[in-house]
Design a protein around this motif. Sequence first.
Motif, PDB file in Angstrom:
ATOM      1  N   PHE A 113       0.889  -1.050  -0.084  1.00 40.52           N
ATOM      2  CA  PHE A 113      -0.093   0.149   0.080  1.00 40.52           C
ATOM      3  C   PHE A 113       0.915   1.345   0.048  1.00 40.52           C
ATOM      4  O   PHE A 113       0.600   2.271  -0.763  1.00 40.52           O
ATOM      5  N   PHE A 114       1.934   1.355   0.549  1.00 37.20           N
ATOM      6  CA  PHE A 114       2.871   2.671   0.851  1.00 37.20           C
ATOM      7  C   PHE A 114       3.702   2.574  -0.452  1.00 37.20           C
ATOM      8  O   PHE A 114       4.042   3.880  -0.684  1.00 37.20           O
ATOM      9  N   LEU A 115       4.097   1.780  -1.065  1.00 37.49           N
ATOM     10  CA  LEU A 115       5.112   1.540  -2.160  1.00 37.49           C
ATOM     11  C   LEU A 115       4.443   1.488  -3.548  1.00 37.49           C
ATOM     12  O   LEU A 115       5.123   1.143  -4.508  1.00 37.49           O
ATOM     13  N   TYR A 116       2.972   1.275  -3.377  1.00 35.21           N
ATOM     14  CA  TYR A 116       2.479   0.822  -4.691  1.00 35.21           C
ATOM     15  C   TYR A 116       2.648   1.926  -5.734  1.00 35.21           C
ATOM     16  O   TYR A 116       2.290   3.295  -5.667  1.00 35.21           O
ATOM     17  N   ASN A 117       3.271   1.534  -6.905  1.00 33.45           N
ATOM     18  CA  ASN A 117       3.609   2.310  -7.990  1.00 33.45           C
ATOM     19  C   ASN A 117       3.910   1.341  -9.423  1.00 33.45           C
ATOM     20  O   ASN A 117       4.793   0.829  -9.408  1.00 33.45           O
ATOM     21  N   PRO A 118       2.975   1.151 -10.141  1.00 36.79           N
ATOM     22  CA  PRO A 118       3.215   0.340 -11.464  1.00 36.79           C
ATOM     23  C   PRO A 118       4.179   0.834 -12.352  1.00 36.79           C
ATOM     24  O   PRO A 118       4.831  -0.158 -13.025  1.00 36.79           O
ATOM     25  N   SER A 119       4.779   2.132 -12.051  1.00 40.12           N
ATOM     26  CA  SER A 119       5.970   2.588 -13.009  1.00 40.12           C
ATOM     27  C   SER A 119       7.267   2.703 -12.571  1.00 40.12           C
ATOM     28  O   SER A 119       8.021   3.294 -12.763  1.00 40.12           O
ATOM     29  N   VAL A 120       7.248   1.722 -11.260  1.00 35.38           N
ATOM     30  CA  VAL A 120       8.473   1.861 -10.655  1.00 35.38           C
ATOM     31  C   VAL A 120       9.215   0.314 -10.977  1.00 35.38           C
ATOM     32  O   VAL A 120       8.223  -0.777 -10.583  1.00 35.38           O
ATOM     33  N   TYR A 121      10.524   0.205 -11.319  1.00 35.19           N
ATOM     34  CA  TYR A 121      11.142  -1.111 -11.661  1.00 35.19           C
ATOM     35  C   TYR A 121      12.349  -1.432 -11.009  1.00 35.19           C
ATOM     36  O   TYR A 121      13.149  -0.393 -10.625  1.00 35.19           O
ATOM     37  N   PHE A 122      12.569  -2.544 -10.474  1.00 29.43           N
ATOM     38  CA  PHE A 122      13.569  -2.901  -9.711  1.00 29.43           C
ATOM     39  C   PHE A 122      14.629  -3.938 -10.539  1.00 29.43           C
ATOM     40  O   PHE A 122      14.135  -4.629 -11.203  1.00 29.43           O
ATOM     41  N   THR A 123      15.929  -3.622 -10.025  1.00 25.90           N
ATOM     42  CA  THR A 123      17.064  -4.494 -10.584  1.00 25.90           C
ATOM     43  C   THR A 123      17.973  -4.340  -9.489  1.00 25.90           C
ATOM     44  O   THR A 123      18.698  -3.624  -8.925  1.00 25.90           O
ATOM     45  N   LEU A 124      18.256  -5.864  -8.943  1.00 25.62           N
ATOM     46  CA  LEU A 124      19.254  -6.364  -8.072  1.00 25.62           C
ATOM     47  C   LEU A 124      20.403  -7.136  -8.576  1.00 25.62           C
ATOM     48  O   LEU A 124      20.058  -8.057  -9.355  1.00 25.62           O
ATOM     49  N   LEU A 125      21.745  -6.979  -8.026  1.00 23.70           N
ATOM     50  CA  LEU A 125      22.790  -8.113  -8.402  1.00 23.70           C
ATOM     51  C   LEU A 125      23.826  -8.106  -7.484  1.00 23.70           C
ATOM     52  O   LEU A 125      23.872  -6.915  -6.280  1.00 23.70           O
ATOM     53  N   ASP A 126      24.396  -9.116  -7.167  1.00 28.32           N
ATOM     54  CA  ASP A 126      25.379  -9.393  -6.409  1.00 28.32           C
ATOM     55  C   ASP A 126      26.713  -9.322  -7.040  1.00 28.32           C
ATOM     56  O   ASP A 126      27.089  -8.786  -8.354  1.00 28.32           O
ATOM     57  N   ASP A 127      27.627  -9.763  -6.251  1.00 28.69           N
ATOM     58  CA  ASP A 127      29.203  -9.528  -6.670  1.00 28.69           C
ATOM     59  C   ASP A 127      29.540 -10.893  -7.434  1.00 28.69           C
ATOM     60  O   ASP A 127      30.703 -11.218  -7.516  1.00 28.69           O
ATOM     61  N   ASP A 128      28.758 -11.866  -7.427  1.00 25.60           N
ATOM     62  CA  ASP A 128      29.218 -13.353  -7.913  1.00 25.60           C
ATOM     63  C   ASP A 128      28.643 -13.357  -9.206  1.00 25.60           C
ATOM     64  O   ASP A 128      28.462 -14.674  -9.473  1.00 25.60           O
ATOM     65  N   GLY A 129      28.108 -12.512 -10.021  1.00 28.16           N
ATOM     66  CA  GLY A 129      27.476 -12.712 -11.306  1.00 28.16           C
ATOM     67  C   GLY A 129      25.976 -13.174 -11.626  1.00 28.16           C
ATOM     68  O   GLY A 129      25.413 -13.525 -12.458  1.00 28.16           O
ATOM     69  N   HIS A 130      25.256 -12.919 -10.385  1.00 27.88           N
ATOM     70  CA  HIS A 130      23.572 -12.985 -10.404  1.00 27.88           C
ATOM     71  C   HIS A 130      22.989 -11.712 -10.510  1.00 27.88           C
ATOM     72  O   HIS A 130      23.330 -10.644  -9.427  1.00 27.88           O
ATOM     73  N   PHE A 131      21.747 -11.412 -11.031  1.00 30.09           N
ATOM     74  CA  PHE A 131      21.107 -10.258 -10.971  1.00 30.09           C
ATOM     75  C   PHE A 131      19.840 -10.908 -11.149  1.00 30.09           C
ATOM     76  O   PHE A 131      19.139 -11.763 -11.665  1.00 30.09           O
ATOM     77  N   TYR A 132      18.860  -9.750 -10.672  1.00 34.41           N
ATOM     78  CA  TYR A 132      17.301 -10.230 -10.511  1.00 34.41           C
ATOM     79  C   TYR A 132      16.637  -8.796 -10.865  1.00 34.41           C
ATOM     80  O   TYR A 132      16.974  -7.711 -10.421  1.00 34.41           O
ATOM     81  N   THR A 133      15.530  -8.998 -11.751  1.00 30.21           N
ATOM     82  CA  THR A 133      14.784  -7.979 -12.133  1.00 30.21           C
ATOM     83  C   THR A 133      13.009  -8.222 -12.034  1.00 30.21           C
ATOM     84  O   THR A 133      12.886  -9.222 -11.733  1.00 30.21           O
ATOM     85  N   SER A 134      12.375  -6.941 -11.772  1.00 31.08           N
ATOM     86  CA  SER A 134      10.906  -7.161 -11.472  1.00 31.08           C
ATOM     87  C   SER A 134      10.209  -6.945 -12.553  1.00 31.08           C
ATOM     88  O   SER A 134       9.057  -6.511 -12.643  1.00 31.08           O
ATOM     89  N   TYR A 135      10.748  -7.054 -13.768  1.00 29.53           N
ATOM     90  CA  TYR A 135      10.197  -6.603 -15.184  1.00 29.53           C
ATOM     91  C   TYR A 135      10.703  -7.127 -16.264  1.00 29.53           C
ATOM     92  O   TYR A 135      11.532  -8.054 -16.165  1.00 29.53           O
ATOM     93  N   SER A 136       9.869  -7.311 -17.258  1.00 30.06           N
ATOM     94  CA  SER A 136      10.297  -8.059 -18.609  1.00 30.06           C
ATOM     95  C   SER A 136      11.305  -7.349 -19.277  1.00 30.06           C
ATOM     96  O   SER A 136      10.901  -5.974 -19.716  1.00 30.06           O
ATOM     97  N   PRO A 137      12.582  -7.423 -19.620  1.00 25.48           N
ATOM     98  CA  PRO A 137      13.450  -6.608 -20.248  1.00 25.48           C
ATOM     99  C   PRO A 137      13.120  -6.263 -21.730  1.00 25.48           C
ATOM    100  O   PRO A 137      12.511  -7.250 -22.344  1.00 25.48           O
ATOM    101  N   ARG A 138      13.644  -5.449 -22.286  1.00 25.13           N
ATOM    102  CA  ARG A 138      13.392  -4.939 -23.691  1.00 25.13           C
ATOM    103  C   ARG A 138      14.226  -5.810 -24.430  1.00 25.13           C
ATOM    104  O   ARG A 138      13.636  -5.984 -25.574  1.00 25.13           O
ATOM    105  N   TYR A 139      15.468  -6.261 -24.010  1.00 20.83           N
ATOM    106  CA  TYR A 139      16.231  -7.231 -24.754  1.00 20.83           C
ATOM    107  C   TYR A 139      17.060  -7.884 -23.779  1.00 20.83           C
ATOM    108  O   TYR A 139      17.120  -7.780 -22.533  1.00 20.83           O
ATOM    109  N   THR A 140      17.617  -8.920 -24.228  1.00 21.52           N
ATOM    110  CA  THR A 140      18.502  -9.846 -23.233  1.00 21.52           C
ATOM    111  C   THR A 140      19.435  -9.228 -22.521  1.00 21.52           C
ATOM    112  O   THR A 140      20.212  -8.334 -23.213  1.00 21.52           O
ATOM    113  N   LEU A 141      19.403  -9.243 -21.305  1.00 22.73           N
ATOM    114  CA  LEU A 141      20.344  -8.656 -20.324  1.00 22.73           C
ATOM    115  C   LEU A 141      21.511  -9.767 -19.863  1.00 22.73           C
ATOM    116  O   LEU A 141      21.013 -10.977 -19.805  1.00 22.73           O
ATOM    117  N   THR A 142      22.430  -9.128 -19.541  1.00 27.98           N
ATOM    118  CA  THR A 142      23.868  -9.875 -19.153  1.00 27.98           C
ATOM    119  C   THR A 142      24.097  -9.056 -17.740  1.00 27.98           C
ATOM    120  O   THR A 142      23.979  -8.041 -17.625  1.00 27.98           O
TER     121      THR A 142
END
Length: 601
Positions: A113-142
């Motif tokens: 309820f406090f953070l609802y915003n459909p136009s906010v997109y998240f991307t997280l990555l670590d230092d071991d080569g892994h990343f996570y997204t909350s959206y469908s990418p426009r093109y293949t991401l590495t």
Amino acid sequence: MRKRLGMLVPHKLKYRLFAVFVLVILLPFSILNIYNYQRIETLVQNKISEQSHEQLDNLHRSLEDQLSIAFKTLIFLEKDSDVRDILQHPDKRNILENAKLMESKFKNLNNSFFLYNPSVYFTLLDDDGHFYTSYSPRYTLTYEDFADNSSIVEMRETGASYFWVSDDQNYVSPDISKSPTLLSLYASLKDNRNRVYGWARISIDFSFWFQSVLQRSESNQAYFIVSRKGEIISRSAPESLLSEKAIMQVTAQPVNGYWKDGKNSALVNYSYLPSLDWYLVNQIPLSVLFREIESLKKQYFVSFFIITAAFIAVAFMIAYAFTRPLSHMQAKMKDAVRKDLRIRLPEKNYKGEVLELTRTFNEMMVDMNALIHRLKAEERQRDAVHFQMLLAQVNPHFLLNTLNTMKWIGLRSRNEEIVEICLSLGKLLETSLNSDVDLIHLREEIELTKAFIYIQQVRYSNSFEVEFSYEEEVQYALVPKLSLQPLVDNAIKHGIASLAGGGKIYIRMGLSENDETKLALEVEDNGIGMDGALLNGEAGRKRPGIGLDNVRERLRLLFKEDGSLEHVPIPQGTLFRLNMPFLLSEPYELQRIEPNDGEER
């Protein structure tokens, strides 16, 4: 310069009055109206700018809310233990489990309820080569697409906690976001010991937000987001344009304000966002801003010009009505000169001051005609008097010729008494005939008086004495001719003629004791006085007689109030005194010439 200005000034009175009406009343009134209208425009412009700034402030607050959502999302992700565990220990679970768990966390955040915003997109990555997204990418991401991002590289090098990137290229699928760029927050994720265990990119589709917020705004206004570099980041409509001059004016200083774009006829309001170094800009066409005022302006100026034209016509009519009687009077004056002043103005056509002026003009014509008639009558009278004087000169000339004959007879008969009488009487007659001279020297007047006294002594057998006393400095004073003779004649006839033992006459001449600028001539006798003369049979006539009145009148004509004849009471006899200005006129050959440089001339 003065001559040139004089050429601009109208010569006719009616045009001058008209010019005064225009310059003193109409011109200041017009300037005042234009000034007041400009003041109204400025006040309306300031009022609209204030309202526009309120809208920009609302946009500003809304955008700040979007930024705060990004920060709150970052805080929730950083504090979530599962997210921290996945990023710190990716090997605890397999890749699918980690992705499934992270996707669940992203959904929970999006549905919060406090953070609802459909136009906010998240991307997280670590230092071991892994990343996570909350959206469908426009093109293949590495992983390298994120790890090598300049913002993350800069944070690693500088140790900064976060960066805002206002022109981050959109990496979200076109089905989700069609904006060309995103507003992204790049931040490092740290544990309780302030050690970095991952990286986050939280992006906001500000174009979508911008359009959604402006859907309720007026369609005739344009909104822009402009960077400090002058780049238009977003606009409310694709066809909306902001001139380069307006962009330069807006980005000149990081302040809030407004500016009137005269070239594009628009009012530009702008508000500065220091957190993003952006400007929120609102552009309002002046045609919209002053639509009602323009309508009022047209009505006002149409009414103003109609009233002005009516005022000019009325002013000209007033000036014409005011100057028409004067012009008519001027024409009548010209006719009066041609027609010997026999002109009258009709009084029934005028009222007030003009009527009084007309009456005064008519009275002036009557007075001038009367004056002219009187002058003509006096001129005719002068001609008649002159004729009589010419006629009267015949007898004195005849008498002079007779006296000359008598003188020659006396000379032949050697009768000196007859010769002297003829010479004395000739002097008196010759002086009286010279009408061109009114003033003579006192010494000449004394000689004439002595000639008259000689005749009287012969007549009265030398029964009286005459004593003359005067100062040498007054012998060339100018006195009326034959002014002493009437006084001496009066003293002989009415003073000493009736004395048995004879009498004495004193003639004194000198400066007045009270005023050295006045000359005093006195004739005194030791006769019976004025009262005695009346008792001796002179009651039928006055003591002064015609001769004294003649002297008084001549003094008045020559010297006005400065000349007088007065009777001075004395114990015995009679004393008359002549008072007149001391006018010294020495003959040229007797005047003293001062020597020059010690030499005599």
